[in-house]
Design a protein around this motif. Sequence first.
Motif, PDB file in Angstrom:
ATOM      1  N   TYR A 494      10.768   1.204  -9.185  1.00  0.00           N
ATOM      2  CA  TYR A 494      10.459   2.591  -9.541  1.00  0.00           C
ATOM      3  C   TYR A 494      10.615   3.563  -8.365  1.00  0.00           C
ATOM      4  CZ  TYR A 494       8.170  -0.001 -13.295  1.00  0.00           C
ATOM      5  OH  TYR A 494       7.890  -0.859 -14.320  1.00  0.00           O
ATOM      6  N   HIS A 495      11.041   3.062  -7.186  1.00  0.00           N
ATOM      7  CA  HIS A 495      11.126   3.899  -5.970  1.00  0.00           C
ATOM      8  C   HIS A 495       9.793   4.599  -5.713  1.00  0.00           C
ATOM      9  CE1 HIS A 495      15.422   3.184  -5.711  1.00  0.00           C
ATOM     10  NE2 HIS A 495      15.531   3.489  -7.007  1.00  0.00           N
ATOM     11  N   MET A 496       8.720   3.815  -5.874  1.00  0.00           N
ATOM     12  CA  MET A 496       7.366   4.344  -5.767  1.00  0.00           C
ATOM     13  C   MET A 496       6.676   3.696  -4.565  1.00  0.00           C
ATOM     14  SD  MET A 496       4.337   4.070  -8.602  1.00  0.00           S
ATOM     15  CE  MET A 496       5.493   4.504  -9.890  1.00  0.00           C
ATOM     16  N   PRO A 497       6.558   4.414  -3.432  1.00  0.00           N
ATOM     17  CA  PRO A 497       5.862   3.835  -2.278  1.00  0.00           C
ATOM     18  C   PRO A 497       4.353   3.822  -2.500  1.00  0.00           C
ATOM     19  CG  PRO A 497       6.566   6.068  -1.779  1.00  0.00           C
ATOM     20  CD  PRO A 497       7.121   5.757  -3.137  1.00  0.00           C
ATOM     21  N   VAL A 498       3.767   2.635  -2.429  1.00  0.00           N
ATOM     22  CA  VAL A 498       2.328   2.475  -2.670  1.00  0.00           C
ATOM     23  C   VAL A 498       1.706   1.766  -1.471  1.00  0.00           C
ATOM     24  CG1 VAL A 498       0.567   1.481  -4.170  1.00  0.00           C
ATOM     25  CG2 VAL A 498       2.701   2.319  -5.157  1.00  0.00           C
ATOM     26  N   GLN A 499       0.596   2.308  -0.997  1.00  0.00           N
ATOM     27  CA  GLN A 499      -0.172   1.683   0.083  1.00  0.00           C
ATOM     28  C   GLN A 499      -1.480   1.142  -0.493  1.00  0.00           C
ATOM     29  OE1 GLN A 499      -0.316   5.180   2.646  1.00  0.00           O
ATOM     30  NE2 GLN A 499       0.841   4.069   4.199  1.00  0.00           N
ATOM     31  N   PHE A 500      -1.892  -0.026  -0.003  1.00  0.00           N
ATOM     32  CA  PHE A 500      -3.133  -0.651  -0.436  1.00  0.00           C
ATOM     33  C   PHE A 500      -4.076  -0.770   0.748  1.00  0.00           C
ATOM     34  CE2 PHE A 500       0.001  -2.279  -3.458  1.00  0.00           C
ATOM     35  CZ  PHE A 500      -0.638  -2.029  -4.662  1.00  0.00           C
ATOM     36  N   GLY A 501      -5.277  -0.249   0.591  1.00  0.00           N
ATOM     37  CA  GLY A 501      -6.331  -0.436   1.595  1.00  0.00           C
ATOM     38  C   GLY A 501      -7.294  -1.498   1.125  1.00  0.00           C
ATOM     39  N   MET A 502      -7.580  -2.483   1.959  1.00  0.00           N
ATOM     40  CA  MET A 502      -8.445  -3.609   1.597  1.00  0.00           C
ATOM     41  C   MET A 502      -9.656  -3.658   2.514  1.00  0.00           C
ATOM     42  SD  MET A 502      -7.530  -5.638  -0.939  1.00  0.00           S
ATOM     43  CE  MET A 502      -8.197  -7.207  -0.441  1.00  0.00           C
ATOM     44  N   THR A 529      -1.318   6.386  10.612  1.00  0.00           N
ATOM     45  CA  THR A 529      -0.297   5.645  11.363  1.00  0.00           C
ATOM     46  C   THR A 529       1.002   5.496  10.584  1.00  0.00           C
ATOM     47  OG1 THR A 529      -1.156   3.565  10.482  1.00  0.00           O
ATOM     48  CG2 THR A 529      -2.061   4.341  12.583  1.00  0.00           C
ATOM     49  N   ASP A 530       1.012   5.949   9.301  1.00  0.00           N
ATOM     50  CA  ASP A 530       2.196   5.869   8.445  1.00  0.00           C
ATOM     51  C   ASP A 530       2.595   4.412   8.210  1.00  0.00           C
ATOM     52  OD1 ASP A 530       4.040   6.978   6.779  1.00  0.00           O
ATOM     53  OD2 ASP A 530       5.590   7.170   8.321  1.00  0.00           O
ATOM     54  N   GLU A 531       1.618   3.502   8.150  1.00  0.00           N
ATOM     55  CA  GLU A 531       1.914   2.108   7.836  1.00  0.00           C
ATOM     56  C   GLU A 531       2.034   1.950   6.322  1.00  0.00           C
ATOM     57  OE1 GLU A 531      -0.701  -0.718   9.466  1.00  0.00           O
ATOM     58  OE2 GLU A 531      -0.538   0.017  11.526  1.00  0.00           O
ATOM     59  N   GLY A 532       2.797   0.941   5.873  1.00  0.00           N
ATOM     60  CA  GLY A 532       2.992   0.700   4.456  1.00  0.00           C
ATOM     61  C   GLY A 532       2.423  -0.631   4.035  1.00  0.00           C
ATOM     62  N   GLY A 533       2.566  -0.965   2.733  1.00  0.00           N
ATOM     63  CA  GLY A 533       2.094  -2.250   2.242  1.00  0.00           C
ATOM     64  C   GLY A 533       0.582  -2.316   2.159  1.00  0.00           C
ATOM     65  N   VAL A 534       0.002  -3.406   2.614  1.00  0.00           N
ATOM     66  CA  VAL A 534      -1.437  -3.650   2.552  1.00  0.00           C
ATOM     67  C   VAL A 534      -2.032  -3.497   3.946  1.00  0.00           C
ATOM     68  CG1 VAL A 534      -3.228  -5.300   1.935  1.00  0.00           C
ATOM     69  CG2 VAL A 534      -1.111  -5.223   0.618  1.00  0.00           C
ATOM     70  N   ILE A 535      -3.065  -2.684   4.074  1.00  0.00           N
ATOM     71  CA  ILE A 535      -3.734  -2.469   5.356  1.00  0.00           C
ATOM     72  C   ILE A 535      -5.165  -2.943   5.213  1.00  0.00           C
ATOM     73  CG2 ILE A 535      -4.454  -0.807   7.087  1.00  0.00           C
ATOM     74  CD1 ILE A 535      -1.691   0.071   4.620  1.00  0.00           C
ATOM     75  N   ARG A 536      -5.537  -3.959   5.970  1.00  0.00           N
ATOM     76  CA  ARG A 536      -6.897  -4.481   5.952  1.00  0.00           C
ATOM     77  C   ARG A 536      -7.800  -3.651   6.844  1.00  0.00           C
ATOM     78  NH1 ARG A 536      -7.577 -10.394   7.422  1.00  0.00           N
ATOM     79  NH2 ARG A 536      -6.804  -9.588   9.410  1.00  0.00           N
TER      80      ARG A 536
END
Length: 770
Positions: A494-502, A529-536
């Motif tokens: 979907y060209h949808m950038p999603v970030q996950f905070g855990m 910090t402009d990090e992507g994916g999952v950030i713990r």
Amino acid sequence: MKQVWLNISPVFRRFLMSYLIVLMIPLIAGYVSYRTSIDVAEQSSLKTSIMTLQQSKDLMERRLAEVQGFTKQLAINQDLARLMTARSDEQNYDVYGLWKMMRDIASYSQTNDFFSNFYIYLRNSHLVLTPSTVYYRPELFYESNHYEGMTFETWKKNFLEKSNLSMVVPQHDYVTKTHQQTMVTFVQALPLNSFDTPLASVVVLIDTKKMSTYLSGITDQYGGWAFVRNHDGETVLSEGITGSVIAKIRNIPSGKPGDISRAADDMLLISIRDELSGWVYTAGVPKSALMINANRIKNITGILTAISLISGLVIGLVLAYRSSAPINNLIISLKKQLGLELSTGIQDYDFIAGNISSLIASNRQLEQELHNQVPLIRDAFIKRLLVGEFYNEEELAAASAQAGVSIKGDAGYAGLAKINTYGGSDSRESLAESSVARLIVRQSLMEAEPDMLVTDWGQDKLAFLLLRTSKLAPDEALVIQRLQDLAGTLFSHYHMPVQFGMGRPFEALADVGRSFGEAAEALDYAAFTDEGGVIRYEDSSRDASLFYYPIETETRLLNTIKSGDGKEAMRILEHIAVRNFQERELSREMTEQLIGELKGTLLKLLDQKAGDDPEFTENLQCRIAQIQPFEGTDRLLGQISEMIGLYCSMVEEKKNALHHQTVQQVKHFLASAYGDADLTLYHIAKQVGRPEKYVSTVFKESEGEPWFDYLERLRIDKASELLLNRALKIDDIAERVGYNSAHSFRRAFKRARGISPSMFREAAELGDSH
């Protein structure tokens, strides 16, 4: 006159006819049970017999497997290998080796009763080795230990010199110096891979009496018999039957699937086949043993049918009256309220249906409205759970039931997902796209984890919660990997950038708010910090220049202390200490501000309860003022913990006092209103000014019995006093103590006193006369 009218009313007649029709069911069931009792008993006995035979087969095969394992152990015995390979022309009998081997094999005879009689034949040296002695010639051994009717040459050829591989010889009479026994023989040539001429042979003689014990289950239970045949059709073992009788039996099942049991004369034959060895285990069960249960069922069915017929007629009359009386009373009450004339007939049911149809329609409309509100209630519940607004298990259970959310554990993970494309715009198109994006992410999360709780968190965020029991909680690395894969899938499809905070995993539902707060901090760090994916949360940096004491944590601490839950309040305080003094290195100034905030929280409690106990409030205010931020964190936290404990103790005392006051008010009200037949929990709660559930729970905890049991006992006590007055009729007494009818009063009185009101009155008068 009233009872006569009820007996001839159409409602009573309809109920009576219904009960009489129902009464026919036991008669039909009795007939069907009688017809099927034999089949049921036979099938039950057949299953039991097969199970018993299967157990006997498994036990015997297990013991034979132990015998086979014993021969395999001998095959790898180094001492025996040396004795087997030693040449007869090069040895003068290794006496020590033979003695050592005798000692080693003697221990086996003590481990298994199948090993009580065995010997080893060494071909090169012509020795027969037993656990107790050595025979230097097989002829000497066979003179004192031989099979009845078998020559020495036959025995030597078939048992000693033949390459036997786990051969089992059927039962045969075996003669020794002292006695004669029937033996089953197990023969194994050594080495195990000797296909032509073996170097040795191990012969294990098993007493058939010992093996027969494994077949005795059939004979002991049913008085039948059992035997075992090998793949050549030879009888290896038998119990309760002789070989000559076995030879006369025909129509024996093969034991293959579909051919396990057959009927033969007065016996039921059952066979089970061992596919590996080819042995067939056969048992014979007398049909008379199978008919025991059938006859018992038949007799019991006949007795129960007769009892049901007689008692059913009586019960039908009683139930018809009991069932029709409330309906007639309801019809009379409704018509009196509406000012209509009393009448009977089918119109009475139409009258009831017409009056409650509007109530049903209103109820359905309300149900539909509530159903439409379920998603909103569910989202609201998840949001409250994430921010930690539930302060006890009862509140959480009630809210989860109302929202239709199943709480499947008290451990798990909380997180926050952010869709970076759709934030920051309030246009109609952007809002529509944002809603679609949230729906896609929500659906993807629930497909990845079907039990995950997901709710919207603003325009571009979704909060999620995964609950499990502590033992079934998935590994954190696995959860993060699934979210990483989900983020990649959403971006590629979907060209949808999603970030996950855990946040960090939690072990109790009370820590959900903490974990979700950490997830928000991790997501804020990812945006910075402009990090992507999952950030713990563990991977995000914590600002040590500021202390941690958010308004949500303070609110939760305040509400927990006000509810008197000291244990949970201490846990929240410990969490604050860990976040500030273990995960951060606060400066002296920040430490002072944090202690000041905690002191302010305690002062807020006192302000809200200022008028309750001025002395307690003043004492606690003085102790709060004495707290200094330079005394060390452990001492400061200890002082604060002590004051929280004092406050919770005060709250608990007030709760107990309030409970006692409420119970006394309820008892006082019941003592004055017990004569009201329409008295309900609603009226009691309204009188004391408390919720119904609270009144019911507190009364039972205090008195050890429900309020309605207490009310019934109070009414019966008052009725017992009134029964001493002969001038009062029992019907009048029933009405005075709060019963709608004399019949219900008599039942309640007999249940409480064990005798009827009239007998109680007579017994009391008889006691006075004496």
